[in-house]
Motif scaffolding. Structure first.
Motif, mmCIF file in Angstrom:
data_model
loop_
_atom_site.group_PDB
_atom_site.id
_atom_site.type_symbol
_atom_site.label_atom_id
_atom_site.label_comp_id
_atom_site.label_asym_id
_atom_site.label_seq_id
_atom_site.Cartn_x
_atom_site.Cartn_y
_atom_site.Cartn_z
ATOM 1 N N LYS A 1 0.853 -1.198 0.000
ATOM 2 C CA LYS A 1 0.000 0.000 0.000
ATOM 3 C C LYS A 1 0.882 1.239 0.000
ATOM 4 O O LYS A 1 1.821 1.311 0.794
ATOM 5 N N TRP A 2 0.597 2.165 -0.879
ATOM 6 C CA TRP A 2 1.324 3.430 -0.865
ATOM 7 C C TRP A 2 0.475 4.509 -1.539
ATOM 8 O O TRP A 2 -0.520 4.190 -2.188
ATOM 9 N N THR A 3 0.839 5.762 -1.322
ATOM 10 C CA THR A 3 0.045 6.847 -1.909
ATOM 11 C C THR A 3 0.876 7.622 -2.929
ATOM 12 O O THR A 3 2.094 7.748 -2.788
ATOM 13 N N ILE A 4 0.215 8.126 -3.956
ATOM 14 C CA ILE A 4 0.855 9.078 -4.865
ATOM 15 C C ILE A 4 -0.160 10.169 -5.215
ATOM 16 O O ILE A 4 -1.372 9.984 -5.064
ATOM 17 N N ASP A 5 0.368 11.289 -5.670
ATOM 18 C CA ASP A 5 -0.473 12.457 -5.935
ATOM 19 C C ASP A 5 -0.965 12.453 -7.366
ATOM 20 O O ASP A 5 -0.346 13.064 -8.257
ATOM 21 N N VAL A 6 -2.046 11.751 -7.588
ATOM 22 C CA VAL A 6 -2.642 11.725 -8.929
ATOM 23 C C VAL A 6 -4.124 11.377 -8.797
ATOM 24 O O VAL A 6 -4.534 10.711 -7.845
ATOM 25 N N ASN A 7 -4.917 11.852 -9.737
ATOM 26 C CA ASN A 7 -6.330 11.495 -9.788
ATOM 27 C C ASN A 7 -6.464 10.009 -10.157
ATOM 28 O O ASN A 7 -5.706 9.501 -10.990
ATOM 29 N N TRP A 8 -7.458 9.348 -9.592
ATOM 30 C CA TRP A 8 -7.601 7.889 -9.768
ATOM 31 C C TRP A 8 -7.805 7.472 -11.222
ATOM 32 O O TRP A 8 -7.479 6.338 -11.606
ATOM 33 N N PRO B 1 -9.345 14.620 -5.111
ATOM 34 C CA PRO B 1 -9.203 14.735 -6.563
ATOM 35 C C PRO B 1 -7.776 14.475 -7.024
ATOM 36 O O PRO B 1 -7.562 13.978 -8.134
ATOM 37 N N GLY B 2 -6.781 14.766 -6.192
ATOM 38 C CA GLY B 2 -5.400 14.672 -6.649
ATOM 39 C C GLY B 2 -4.555 13.682 -5.869
ATOM 40 O O GLY B 2 -3.336 13.830 -5.789
ATOM 41 N N LYS B 3 -5.182 12.658 -5.321
ATOM 42 C CA LYS B 3 -4.404 11.685 -4.532
ATOM 43 C C LYS B 3 -5.051 10.306 -4.605
ATOM 44 O O LYS B 3 -6.276 10.193 -4.628
ATOM 45 N N ILE B 4 -4.206 9.272 -4.641
ATOM 46 C CA ILE B 4 -4.725 7.904 -4.542
ATOM 47 C C ILE B 4 -3.886 7.106 -3.551
ATOM 48 O O ILE B 4 -2.718 7.420 -3.311
ATOM 49 N N GLU B 5 -4.533 6.095 -2.983
ATOM 50 C CA GLU B 5 -3.787 5.083 -2.236
ATOM 51 C C GLU B 5 -3.825 3.832 -3.104
ATOM 52 O O GLU B 5 -4.896 3.338 -3.453
#
Ligand code: FES
Ligand SMILES: [Fe+2]
Length: 449
Positions: A215-222, A337-341
């Motif tokens: 599991k990790w997060t990045i700054d992008v829309n899904w 809007p700008g993040k996903i896990e």
């Protein structure tokens, strides 16, 4: 005082295709279509606008079937895992009858998460805040000092956990939907079940997850990773050029397929499967050759192209990649809007020898684990996409999905009548992305329930 909120406010009418787009100019306050009728143009605001994001929660994530786990992660009665359905925390549990259930992970007293572990086994879930306890069927079975502090007026039967009304699995993949009126999972997956079966039922016993979940997060829309995994082969020579140069991947030709099967689902791969460079070589090749021969015997010579199956996205946010070296499932959980896990797993055929399971898991980590060479390539580019669209000017205009327009045909014309969906006469096309956004627009505007 900022005026950007009023300037970018979207009415629902703005989402409704098809409408002729009036040219927007920077600074325009006019509403414009967000997805063109053929899906070849997508307004940049769908990737950054908070109002659109909120609407997605209601129109897409509270309606669609969402991937919540794999049956092999819940082997016994009492096995559970916690995850989310979009931003709603849920836990999935095999109850004492062996049935799969999912609950909102929020205590009916004051909302604390009752299941705090990522996974495990339990007969009951005790809320850590005040100690209310729920069983695997979601019923409230214990309230500390019930008689003393509540008297007779409290009915614990009214305070069970909120249950997700639909939980079902296909080929080991567990999905759940909040919509009481949802179609069955099989109807929802539709013709995609044909291709999923090719991938999931290649060996007796089906598939299993090995090595847990990353599991990790990045700054992008899904939607950016979802549409990439829908079949963006065009990016490979450029984004993953270094991996190709180092021999982790063969160079890409334009020979292969992109297929979409309705409801926004799609798959695509180059002929023979990606990730077959020389730097990592295992006996997996031999195994795939065997699987190929079996499928050819069943569906004819065309089936050869479908082992491995390639990349794919099950609308809205579950994707997979089945390559000549490993297989991964992943979910792009929206976190604004700008993040996903990202939740990502290595999935193998259960009957595969242990040493090949270990080899495929290693190759998965090297390529598509959180620090994997290809994952890093994609994550970096995707974040730059998001970053470039968050400003006042950057969120205006459209992204382009015109590649391969007018070159689609029924898949049966190319591969034979057993193969459903629509395909194109070449690998590099954006037909799958157009299908994804057409379906997206139809749900956002209630054109399709
Ligand atoms: S919030 Fe769960 S017992 Fe109070
Ligand atoms: Fe990529």
């Amino acid at each position: 005082m900022s005026s950007s909120h009023t300037e970018t406010k979207i009415s629902l009418d703005a989402l409704r295709p098809p409408r002729v787009r009036e040219d927007a100019h920077i600074g325009s306050h006019a509403a414009q279509d967000l997805v063109s009728s053929d899906g070849s143009g997508v307004d940049r605001r769908v990737f950054v606008d908070p109002e659109i994001y909120q609407l997605e929660q209601q129109k897409i994530f509270a309606k669609c079937w969402l991937y919540v786990g794999h049956e092999s992660e819940l082997p016994d009665r009492g096995s559970f895992l916690s995850t989310t359905m979009a931003e709603d925390p849920v836990f999935v549990v095999r109850d004492k009858e062996g049935q799969l259930r999912a609950f909102l992970n929020s205590c009916t007293h004051r909302g604390a998460k009752v299941c705090r572990a990522d996974s495990g086994s339990a007969n009951s879930f005790k809320c850590p805040y005040h100690g209310w306890t729920f069983n695997t069927e979601g019923a409230l079975i214990s309230v500390p000092r019930l008689g003393t502090v509540y008297g007779d007026c409290f009915d614990r039967h009214q305070h069970g956990l909120r249950e997700v009304p639909n939980v079902d699995s296909f080929g080991g993949m567990i999905f759940a939907s909040w919509d009481p009126a949802a179609p069955t999972l099989k109807e929802y997956l539709g013709d995609m079940t044909f291709y999923l079966e090719l991938m999931l039922s290649r060996m007796e016993g089906g598939t299993e997850v090995v090595g847990g979940v990353h599991k990790w997060t990045i700054d992008v829309n899904w939607k950016i990773p979802a549409e990439n995994f829908a079949g963006d082969h065009y990016h490979v020579p450029s984004t993953h050029g270094a991996g190709v140069d180092m021999g982790y991947r063969s160079p890409l030709s334009n020979d292969g397929y992109c297929i979409h099967t309705g409801n926004g689902h799609s798959i695509g791969t180059e002929r023979g499967g990606a990730q077959k460079g020389d730097a990592v070589r295992t006996d997996y090749d031999g195994f795939l050759a065997e699987m190929r021969a079996q499928l050819v015997a069943k569906y004819g010579a065309a089936a050869e192209d479908f082992v491995p199956i390639g990349v794919g996205t099950i609308f809205p946010n579950m994707s997979f990649m089945d390559t000549a070296r490993f297989r991964t499932f992943r979910v792009w959980h929206p976190r604004g809007p700008g993040k996903i896990e990202i939740h990502s797993w290595c999935v193998v055929d259960k009957a595969l020898p242990d040493e090949l399971k270990a080899a495929t898991r290693q190759t998965y980590s090297l390529a598509f684990g959180p620090s994997g060479i290809f994952e890093q390539d994609d994550g970096d580019i995707w974040q730059s996409v998001q970053d470039s669209m968050k400003g006042y000017v950057g969120r205006q205009g459209r992204l382009n999905y015109e590649m391969g327009l007018g070159r689609e045909m029924p898949t049966s014309e190319r591969y034979g009548s057993a193969f459903p969906g629509s395909t194109s006469d070449m690998l590099m096309t954006e037909a799958n992305q157009r299908a994804f956004y057409r379906h997206y627009a139809s749900l956002m505007t209630d054109a399709k329930k």
